[in-house]
Design a protein around this motif. Structure first.
Motif, PDB file in Angstrom:
ATOM      1  N   HIS A  26      30.953  63.647 -23.651  1.00 51.66           N
ATOM      2  CA  HIS A  26      31.699  64.378 -22.639  1.00 51.66           C
ATOM      3  C   HIS A  26      32.821  63.518 -22.077  1.00 51.66           C
ATOM      4  O   HIS A  26      32.878  62.315 -22.318  1.00 51.66           O
ATOM      5  CB  HIS A  26      30.769  64.798 -21.494  1.00 51.66           C
ATOM      6  N   GLU A  27      33.686  64.166 -21.335  1.00 52.01           N
ATOM      7  CA  GLU A  27      34.676  63.468 -20.533  1.00 52.01           C
ATOM      8  C   GLU A  27      34.620  64.038 -19.119  1.00 52.01           C
ATOM      9  O   GLU A  27      34.177  65.174 -18.905  1.00 52.01           O
ATOM     10  CB  GLU A  27      36.082  63.624 -21.106  1.00 52.01           C
ATOM     11  N   ILE A  28      35.027  63.236 -18.157  1.00 48.12           N
ATOM     12  CA  ILE A  28      35.129  63.674 -16.764  1.00 48.12           C
ATOM     13  C   ILE A  28      36.601  63.578 -16.368  1.00 48.12           C
ATOM     14  O   ILE A  28      37.214  62.517 -16.519  1.00 48.12           O
ATOM     15  CB  ILE A  28      34.276  62.801 -15.826  1.00 48.12           C
ATOM     16  N   VAL A  29      37.147  64.669 -15.898  1.00 46.21           N
ATOM     17  CA  VAL A  29      38.551  64.702 -15.491  1.00 46.21           C
ATOM     18  C   VAL A  29      38.602  64.990 -13.996  1.00 46.21           C
ATOM     19  O   VAL A  29      38.225  66.080 -13.551  1.00 46.21           O
ATOM     20  CB  VAL A  29      39.351  65.770 -16.259  1.00 46.21           C
ATOM     21  N   VAL A  30      39.032  64.009 -13.220  1.00 46.04           N
ATOM     22  CA  VAL A  30      39.191  64.184 -11.778  1.00 46.04           C
ATOM     23  C   VAL A  30      40.672  64.388 -11.473  1.00 46.04           C
ATOM     24  O   VAL A  30      41.517  63.621 -11.937  1.00 46.04           O
ATOM     25  CB  VAL A  30      38.656  62.973 -10.988  1.00 46.04           C
ATOM     26  N   ILE A  31      40.964  65.439 -10.708  1.00 44.14           N
ATOM     27  CA  ILE A  31      42.331  65.674 -10.288  1.00 44.14           C
ATOM     28  C   ILE A  31      42.425  65.329  -8.816  1.00 44.14           C
ATOM     29  O   ILE A  31      41.843  66.010  -7.962  1.00 44.14           O
ATOM     30  CB  ILE A  31      42.772  67.139 -10.514  1.00 44.14           C
ATOM     31  N   ASP A  32      43.110  64.239  -8.510  1.00 38.27           N
ATOM     32  CA  ASP A  32      43.296  63.820  -7.127  1.00 38.27           C
ATOM     33  C   ASP A  32      44.468  64.603  -6.554  1.00 38.27           C
ATOM     34  O   ASP A  32      45.628  64.373  -6.904  1.00 38.27           O
ATOM     35  CB  ASP A  32      43.568  62.313  -7.070  1.00 38.27           C
ATOM     36  N   ASP A  33      44.146  65.537  -5.658  1.00 33.76           N
ATOM     37  CA  ASP A  33      45.162  66.442  -5.116  1.00 33.76           C
ATOM     38  C   ASP A  33      45.846  65.801  -3.910  1.00 33.76           C
ATOM     39  O   ASP A  33      45.737  66.265  -2.773  1.00 33.76           O
ATOM     40  CB  ASP A  33      44.501  67.770  -4.736  1.00 33.76           C
ATOM     41  N   ALA A  34      46.546  64.697  -4.181  1.00 35.00           N
ATOM     42  CA  ALA A  34      47.342  63.984  -3.170  1.00 35.00           C
ATOM     43  C   ALA A  34      46.483  63.520  -2.000  1.00 35.00           C
ATOM     44  O   ALA A  34      46.831  63.732  -0.833  1.00 35.00           O
ATOM     45  CB  ALA A  34      48.505  64.845  -2.689  1.00 35.00           C
ATOM     46  N   SER A  35      45.365  62.862  -2.307  1.00 33.70           N
ATOM     47  CA  SER A  35      44.498  62.334  -1.247  1.00 33.70           C
ATOM     48  C   SER A  35      45.205  61.235  -0.460  1.00 33.70           C
ATOM     49  O   SER A  35      46.049  60.508  -0.996  1.00 33.70           O
ATOM     50  CB  SER A  35      43.209  61.773  -1.850  1.00 33.70           C
ATOM     51  N   SER A  36      44.829  61.092   0.812  1.00 31.53           N
ATOM     52  CA  SER A  36      45.419  60.057   1.653  1.00 31.53           C
ATOM     53  C   SER A  36      44.361  59.166   2.295  1.00 31.53           C
ATOM     54  O   SER A  36      44.678  58.412   3.214  1.00 31.53           O
ATOM     55  CB  SER A  36      46.274  60.709   2.749  1.00 31.53           C
ATOM     56  N   ASP A  37      43.112  59.244   1.825  1.00 29.51           N
ATOM     57  CA  ASP A  37      42.026  58.517   2.482  1.00 29.51           C
ATOM     58  C   ASP A  37      41.426  57.402   1.633  1.00 29.51           C
ATOM     59  O   ASP A  37      40.378  56.877   1.950  1.00 29.51           O
ATOM     60  CB  ASP A  37      40.905  59.485   2.857  1.00 29.51           C
ATOM     61  N   GLY A  38      42.049  57.043   0.537  1.00 29.21           N
ATOM     62  CA  GLY A  38      41.498  56.017  -0.333  1.00 29.21           C
ATOM     63  C   GLY A  38      40.756  56.557  -1.540  1.00 29.21           C
ATOM     64  O   GLY A  38      40.185  55.780  -2.313  1.00 29.21           O
ATOM     65  N   THR A  39      40.762  57.868  -1.724  1.00 26.49           N
ATOM     66  CA  THR A  39      40.097  58.457  -2.894  1.00 26.49           C
ATOM     67  C   THR A  39      40.635  57.873  -4.191  1.00 26.49           C
ATOM     68  O   THR A  39      39.881  57.561  -5.114  1.00 26.49           O
ATOM     69  CB  THR A  39      40.283  59.988  -2.896  1.00 26.49           C
ATOM     70  N   ARG A  40      41.944  57.697  -4.271  1.00 21.78           N
ATOM     71  CA  ARG A  40      42.561  57.200  -5.504  1.00 21.78           C
ATOM     72  C   ARG A  40      42.091  55.780  -5.819  1.00 21.78           C
ATOM     73  O   ARG A  40      41.873  55.434  -6.981  1.00 21.78           O
ATOM     74  CB  ARG A  40      44.078  57.259  -5.379  1.00 21.78           C
ATOM     75  N   GLN A  41      41.898  54.968  -4.801  1.00 18.50           N
ATOM     76  CA  GLN A  41      41.407  53.598  -5.019  1.00 18.50           C
ATOM     77  C   GLN A  41      39.963  53.608  -5.529  1.00 18.50           C
ATOM     78  O   GLN A  41      39.595  52.828  -6.409  1.00 18.50           O
ATOM     79  CB  GLN A  41      41.510  52.793  -3.720  1.00 18.50           C
ATOM     80  N   VAL A  42      39.145  54.498  -4.967  1.00 23.80           N
ATOM     81  CA  VAL A  42      37.759  54.625  -5.441  1.00 23.80           C
ATOM     82  C   VAL A  42      37.748  55.055  -6.902  1.00 23.80           C
ATOM     83  O   VAL A  42      36.957  54.555  -7.717  1.00 23.80           O
ATOM     84  CB  VAL A  42      36.981  55.629  -4.572  1.00 23.80           C
ATOM     85  N   LEU A  43      38.615  55.981  -7.256  1.00 22.41           N
ATOM     86  CA  LEU A  43      38.687  56.457  -8.640  1.00 22.41           C
ATOM     87  C   LEU A  43      39.150  55.344  -9.582  1.00 22.41           C
ATOM     88  O   LEU A  43      38.667  55.239 -10.715  1.00 22.41           O
ATOM     89  CB  LEU A  43      39.634  57.652  -8.723  1.00 22.41           C
ATOM     90  N   ALA A  44      40.075  54.521  -9.133  1.00 18.29           N
ATOM     91  CA  ALA A  44      40.557  53.416  -9.972  1.00 18.29           C
ATOM     92  C   ALA A  44      39.424  52.440 -10.268  1.00 18.29           C
ATOM     93  O   ALA A  44      39.304  51.938 -11.400  1.00 18.29           O
ATOM     94  CB  ALA A  44      41.719  52.701  -9.277  1.00 18.29           C
ATOM     95  N   LEU A  45      38.579  52.174  -9.297  1.00 19.05           N
ATOM     96  CA  LEU A  45      37.436  51.286  -9.513  1.00 19.05           C
ATOM     97  C   LEU A  45      36.424  51.936 -10.451  1.00 19.05           C
ATOM     98  O   LEU A  45      35.873  51.276 -11.339  1.00 19.05           O
ATOM     99  CB  LEU A  45      36.778  50.937  -8.170  1.00 19.05           C
ATOM    100  N   ALA A  46      36.171  53.225 -10.262  1.00 13.84           N
ATOM    101  CA  ALA A  46      35.216  53.926 -11.128  1.00 13.84           C
ATOM    102  C   ALA A  46      35.713  53.968 -12.568  1.00 13.84           C
ATOM    103  O   ALA A  46      34.913  53.902 -13.508  1.00 13.84           O
ATOM    104  CB  ALA A  46      34.992  55.343 -10.598  1.00 13.84           C
ATOM    105  N   ARG A  47      37.017  54.061 -12.733  1.00 15.70           N
ATOM    106  CA  ARG A  47      37.600  54.119 -14.077  1.00 15.70           C
ATOM    107  C   ARG A  47      37.269  52.867 -14.886  1.00 15.70           C
ATOM    108  O   ARG A  47      37.121  52.930 -16.116  1.00 15.70           O
ATOM    109  CB  ARG A  47      39.124  54.288 -13.937  1.00 15.70           C
ATOM    110  N   ARG A  48      37.115  51.720 -14.226  1.00 15.07           N
ATOM    111  CA  ARG A  48      36.817  50.473 -14.925  1.00 15.07           C
ATOM    112  C   ARG A  48      35.428  50.471 -15.547  1.00 15.07           C
ATOM    113  O   ARG A  48      35.211  49.822 -16.566  1.00 15.07           O
ATOM    114  CB  ARG A  48      36.939  49.292 -13.956  1.00 15.07           C
ATOM    115  N   ARG A  49      34.486  51.187 -14.925  1.00  9.20           N
ATOM    116  CA  ARG A  49      33.103  51.178 -15.420  1.00  9.20           C
ATOM    117  C   ARG A  49      32.722  52.446 -16.172  1.00  9.20           C
ATOM    118  O   ARG A  49      31.631  52.525 -16.734  1.00  9.20           O
ATOM    119  CB  ARG A  49      32.135  50.976 -14.253  1.00  9.20           C
ATOM    120  N   MET A  50      33.609  53.441 -16.169  1.00 12.57           N
ATOM    121  CA  MET A  50      33.291  54.710 -16.831  1.00 12.57           C
ATOM    122  C   MET A  50      34.405  55.060 -17.805  1.00 12.57           C
ATOM    123  O   MET A  50      35.406  55.676 -17.428  1.00 12.57           O
ATOM    124  CB  MET A  50      33.115  55.825 -15.793  1.00 12.57           C
TER     125      MET A  50
END
Length: 269
Positions: free
Chosen positions: A34-58
């Motif tokens: 499978h693949e997981i596709v997250v669409i960050d809809d212009a978050s302003s609370d640090g969601t994008r940073q959390v996703l960047a960290l998750a991308r390294r392990r997934m």
């Protein structure tokens, strides 16, 4: 590269929920390509940073970013357009749609014969962990929607959905279509299956819309969806076989009508 399954999560300001949610999806789907596709809809609370960290392990995680907020339906469409999977599963990024529901959600599509023509598997929440006002508003909205659209579904707003990618791409697109997908899928001649799913309490953040905001937007969308369903005429067709010209014009059996089936889960009933 093509896959069987793409899991799509529209996310906006879900930094407190998205990391653990992605880990749980990875555990549930560990034995499935499978693949997981997250669409960050212009978050302003640090969601994008959390996703960047998750991308390294997934390695199966992909992150697509909207430069400005476009809403849930647009985010889902962005994900479907980018997806490599034949089948799509969606869930909300707020943690209220437990990933443990994904196997049951996907099972009808993976197991059914092609002639079943399943265009959507719609989750229906049991034991909702929302405020009484939100539950009441949802029940009222669903009754009004069903009275106009007759889609046979009691919880079309549930974010847990599964569908073939090509079916979704055949639907008319408009903002908030994710709340009217059963009616739109029926409109194109496909069947809808419902499955009971669990629901969890939101642990972080808050909903982006109040009941009043949902209601005001929903009235306009509901009238538009009713107009769309009323304007669709599905032709009943057959192909003329080569060399059998004498069959031209003869009556042919009609195509099967669509219906909504309910899959009962003994664990939840």
């Amino acid at each position: 590269m093509t896959l069987d399954i793409s899991i799509i999560l529209p996310a906006r300001d879900e930094a407190g929920n998205i990391g653990e949610l992605l880990s749980e999806i990875g555990r549930v789907m560990a034995d499935t390509d499978h693949e997981i596709v997250v669409i960050d809809d212009a978050s302003s609370d640090g969601t994008r940073q959390v996703l960047a960290l998750a991308r390294r392990r997934m390695p199966q995680l992909r992150v697509i970013c909207h430069e400005s907020a476009c809403g849930q339906s647009a985010a889902i469409r962005t994900g479907v357009m980018a997806a490599r999977g034949r089948l799509i599963a969606t869930l909300d990024a707020d943690g209220q749609n437990p990933p443990g529901n994904l196997p049951a959600l996907l099972a009808p599509l993976l197991q059914a014969a092609p002639e079943a023509r399943i265009g959507l598997v719609q989750g229906q929440r049991v034991n909702r962990q929302d405020t009484w006002s939100k539950r009441w508003a949802s029940r009222f909205a669903n009754r009004v929607r069903n009275a106009l659209l007759h889609d046979g579904v009691s919880d079309s707003g549930c974010g847990l959905k599964a569908f073939p990618r090509d079916v979704y791409l055949s639907l008319p697109f408009f903002d908030h279509i994710h709340r009217f997908m059963p009616a739109m899928v029926h409109r194109e001649g496909w069947n809808v299956v419902t499955v009971p799913v669990t629901h969890a309490e939101r642990l972080s953040g808050r909903s982006k819309y109040s009941n009043l905001q949902r209601g005001l937007v929903g009235i306009v969308d509901l009238l538009g969806a009713a107009w769309l369903t009323g304007r669709r005429k599905l032709p009943q067709t057959h192909e003329l076989p080569m060399g059998l010209a004498d069959t031209a014009g003869k009556d042919q059996p009609p195509l099967p009508r669509t219906r909504t089936a309910i899959v009962q889960d003994p664990v939840l009933n």
